[in-house]
Enzyme design. Sequence first.
Site, mmCIF file in Angstrom:
data_model
loop_
_atom_site.group_PDB
_atom_site.id
_atom_site.type_symbol
_atom_site.label_atom_id
_atom_site.label_comp_id
_atom_site.label_asym_id
_atom_site.label_seq_id
_atom_site.Cartn_x
_atom_site.Cartn_y
_atom_site.Cartn_z
ATOM 1 N N PHE A 48 0.832 -1.202 0.000
ATOM 2 C CA PHE A 48 0.000 0.000 0.000
ATOM 3 C C PHE A 48 0.878 1.268 0.000
ATOM 4 C CE2 PHE A 48 -2.001 2.840 3.392
ATOM 5 C CZ PHE A 48 -2.689 3.632 2.483
ATOM 6 N N ASP A 68 10.113 -6.651 -3.610
ATOM 7 C CA ASP A 68 8.973 -7.150 -2.841
ATOM 8 C C ASP A 68 8.817 -8.650 -3.069
ATOM 9 O OD1 ASP A 68 6.135 -7.554 -1.900
ATOM 10 O OD2 ASP A 68 6.217 -5.372 -1.753
ATOM 11 N N ASN A 69 8.437 -9.400 -2.038
ATOM 12 C CA ASN A 69 8.184 -10.835 -2.227
ATOM 13 C C ASN A 69 6.691 -11.134 -2.335
ATOM 14 O OD1 ASN A 69 7.307 -10.539 0.381
ATOM 15 N ND2 ASN A 69 8.445 -12.287 1.220
ATOM 16 N N GLY A 73 1.649 -7.880 -0.501
ATOM 17 C CA GLY A 73 1.484 -6.874 -1.555
ATOM 18 C C GLY A 73 0.960 -7.498 -2.837
ATOM 19 N N TYR A 109 22.317 -1.688 -11.640
ATOM 20 C CA TYR A 109 21.603 -0.403 -11.691
ATOM 21 C C TYR A 109 22.492 0.801 -11.437
ATOM 22 C CZ TYR A 109 17.736 -3.645 -11.441
ATOM 23 O OH TYR A 109 16.888 -4.671 -11.698
ATOM 24 N N TYR A 190 5.153 -7.852 15.797
ATOM 25 C CA TYR A 190 5.245 -6.594 15.040
ATOM 26 C C TYR A 190 5.925 -5.514 15.879
ATOM 27 C CZ TYR A 190 3.532 -2.747 12.034
ATOM 28 O OH TYR A 190 3.430 -1.651 11.199
ATOM 29 N N THR A 220 -2.384 5.061 8.640
ATOM 30 C CA THR A 220 -2.472 5.716 7.333
ATOM 31 C C THR A 220 -3.463 4.944 6.460
ATOM 32 O OG1 THR A 220 -0.244 6.572 7.544
ATOM 33 C CG2 THR A 220 -1.102 6.385 5.311
HETATM 34 P P1 NAD Z 1 1.574 -3.655 3.009
HETATM 35 O O1 NAD Z 1 1.352 -5.003 3.584
HETATM 36 O O2 NAD Z 1 0.590 -3.134 2.028
HETATM 37 O O3 NAD Z 1 3.022 -3.541 2.366
HETATM 38 C C1 NAD Z 1 4.138 -4.251 2.839
HETATM 39 C C2 NAD Z 1 4.859 -4.853 1.629
HETATM 40 O O4 NAD Z 1 6.062 -5.519 2.076
HETATM 41 C C3 NAD Z 1 4.039 -5.896 0.886
HETATM 42 O O5 NAD Z 1 3.993 -5.593 -0.484
HETATM 43 C C4 NAD Z 1 4.775 -7.206 1.163
HETATM 44 O O6 NAD Z 1 4.604 -8.154 0.134
HETATM 45 C C5 NAD Z 1 6.200 -6.738 1.343
HETATM 46 N N1 NAD Z 1 7.051 -7.652 2.117
HETATM 47 C C6 NAD Z 1 6.793 -8.204 3.336
HETATM 48 N N2 NAD Z 1 7.795 -9.014 3.718
HETATM 49 C C7 NAD Z 1 8.737 -8.954 2.733
HETATM 50 C C8 NAD Z 1 10.016 -9.579 2.553
HETATM 51 N N3 NAD Z 1 10.516 -10.429 3.460
HETATM 52 N N4 NAD Z 1 10.717 -9.290 1.432
HETATM 53 C C9 NAD Z 1 10.224 -8.430 0.501
HETATM 54 N N5 NAD Z 1 9.014 -7.831 0.622
HETATM 55 C C10 NAD Z 1 8.287 -8.093 1.727
HETATM 56 O O7 NAD Z 1 1.676 -2.649 4.256
HETATM 57 P P2 NAD Z 1 1.748 -1.043 4.295
HETATM 58 O O8 NAD Z 1 0.573 -0.551 5.022
HETATM 59 O O9 NAD Z 1 2.032 -0.511 2.941
HETATM 60 O O10 NAD Z 1 3.007 -0.833 5.243
HETATM 61 C C11 NAD Z 1 4.300 -0.541 4.717
HETATM 62 C C12 NAD Z 1 5.281 -0.255 5.838
HETATM 63 O O11 NAD Z 1 4.824 0.859 6.608
HETATM 64 C C13 NAD Z 1 5.461 -1.405 6.818
HETATM 65 O O12 NAD Z 1 6.813 -1.482 7.208
HETATM 66 C C14 NAD Z 1 4.601 -1.014 7.988
HETATM 67 O O13 NAD Z 1 5.063 -1.569 9.189
HETATM 68 C C15 NAD Z 1 4.737 0.502 7.980
HETATM 69 N N6 NAD Z 1 3.599 1.154 8.628
HETATM 70 C C16 NAD Z 1 2.371 1.238 8.001
HETATM 71 C C17 NAD Z 1 1.292 1.837 8.644
HETATM 72 C C18 NAD Z 1 -0.059 2.000 7.985
HETATM 73 O O14 NAD Z 1 -0.954 2.601 8.595
HETATM 74 N N7 NAD Z 1 -0.282 1.539 6.778
HETATM 75 C C19 NAD Z 1 1.458 2.323 9.951
HETATM 76 C C20 NAD Z 1 2.684 2.178 10.566
HETATM 77 C C21 NAD Z 1 3.757 1.602 9.887
#
Ligand code: NAD
Length: 364
Positions: A48, A68-69, A73, A109, A190, A220
Amino acid sequence: GAWLRRGIRPRHRSERSRRVHRDPHGVSGVILSLSKGRTALITGAAGFIGSHLSDAYLAQDWRVIGVDNLVTGNTANLEQARSSPRFAFLARDITQPPPALIEEISRTYGNIDLVLHFASPASPIDYAQLPLQTLAVNSKGTEFCAQAALEWNARLLYASTSEAYGDPLEHPQRETYWGHVNPVGPRSCYDESKRFGEALVMAYVRAHDLDARIIRIFNTYGPRMRADDGRVVPNFVLQALRGQALTIYGDGSQTRSFCYVDDLVAGIMACAASDATRGRVVNLGNPEEYPIAEFARIVSEIAEVPLRTEARPMPPDDPARRCPDITVARQLLSWEPKVPVREGLRRTIEQMRRALAQAEAPIT
Ligand code: NAD
Ligand code: UDP
């Protein structure tokens, strides 16, 4: 200026950086553009926040390498990014990088200027299902990012979370607050791994003078949240759009403060561009705080449906209140959120309405 002072110069891409690697275990995905300019590596790019961040850097003429894995996502989030010749995507688990990955990425790159570490499951139901992966990506994954940034002489920004404060005893939360976290509860994979990730980044700052900063992101929301990620915004919006009752956990008196994703992305970019944030922690979020029951009313109002709610049990360790103090971001970055919650919800509801209509359209 700062980039130049640190010896990172804008670089002409050499032939070397254009080489396509055919090795299936090597780095793939070609950046087609040879345009000069800066390069960011974004972990979690298909998620996201990571996907919005990728779009925003590309819009400012950066080159972006998304890693990304796809565990939580979706490459559909990268539709816009993929249309840019300055974007490349690597399907990689950063907790198990092949030994030469850091070297291979820079060989393919060229110079990387900025590492943005956003990979991690982020919603309570995701990290409850993936506790070990969550622990790994914020520990081993953060170490991979710190090591890579060090070797590339790049800057690092680590995405931590307001969950680092746990169920806070101080309100609103300032960066100086140490937090109140249950180390063995259901959210601990977490909260504690983010706290470990923060400690690791600070150790790299102290031991290796790494140019790193930490942001603590508060709740967010916005387009591209997964419909089934269980977080309160997609839950309430989809329930409202489907004419279902909105599920309120507990009595709905617990509070959250909701930041629209475009505002967050602007704050992240300002923080990454700032010399003053080096070695520091910065809260990013919207300080407008709502009890969840009131938030349910607002979602129903914007979705134009009558308010209908249904009580559900309160999940264990669910923080009672959460609100950022953003004085540091205001002072260091001149940043603050601009999108009012009703406007942000309008945009989110519109996107989810379209996605829902598409998903539920009869197959012809
Ligand atoms: P999300 O789940 O949409 O995105 C996380 C992404 O990380 C995914 O695409 C997932 O496939 C990838 N991922 C996970 N483990 C992986 C690995 N081992 N190798 C490669 N890719 C990997 O979540 P988000 O809401 O977009 O959050 C993104 C970041 O922001 C996170 O670190 C989260 O902790 C932080 N965050 C988000 C919020 C929020 O409100 N959305 C709040 C606090 C912190
Ligand atoms: N919540 C709720 N109904 C839902 C989903 C969540 O009442 O359908 C509550 C949840 O208990 C928490 C708040 O909304 O108090 C925010 O939950 P979310 O999972 O979005 O994020 P958190 O801030 O807890 O990580």
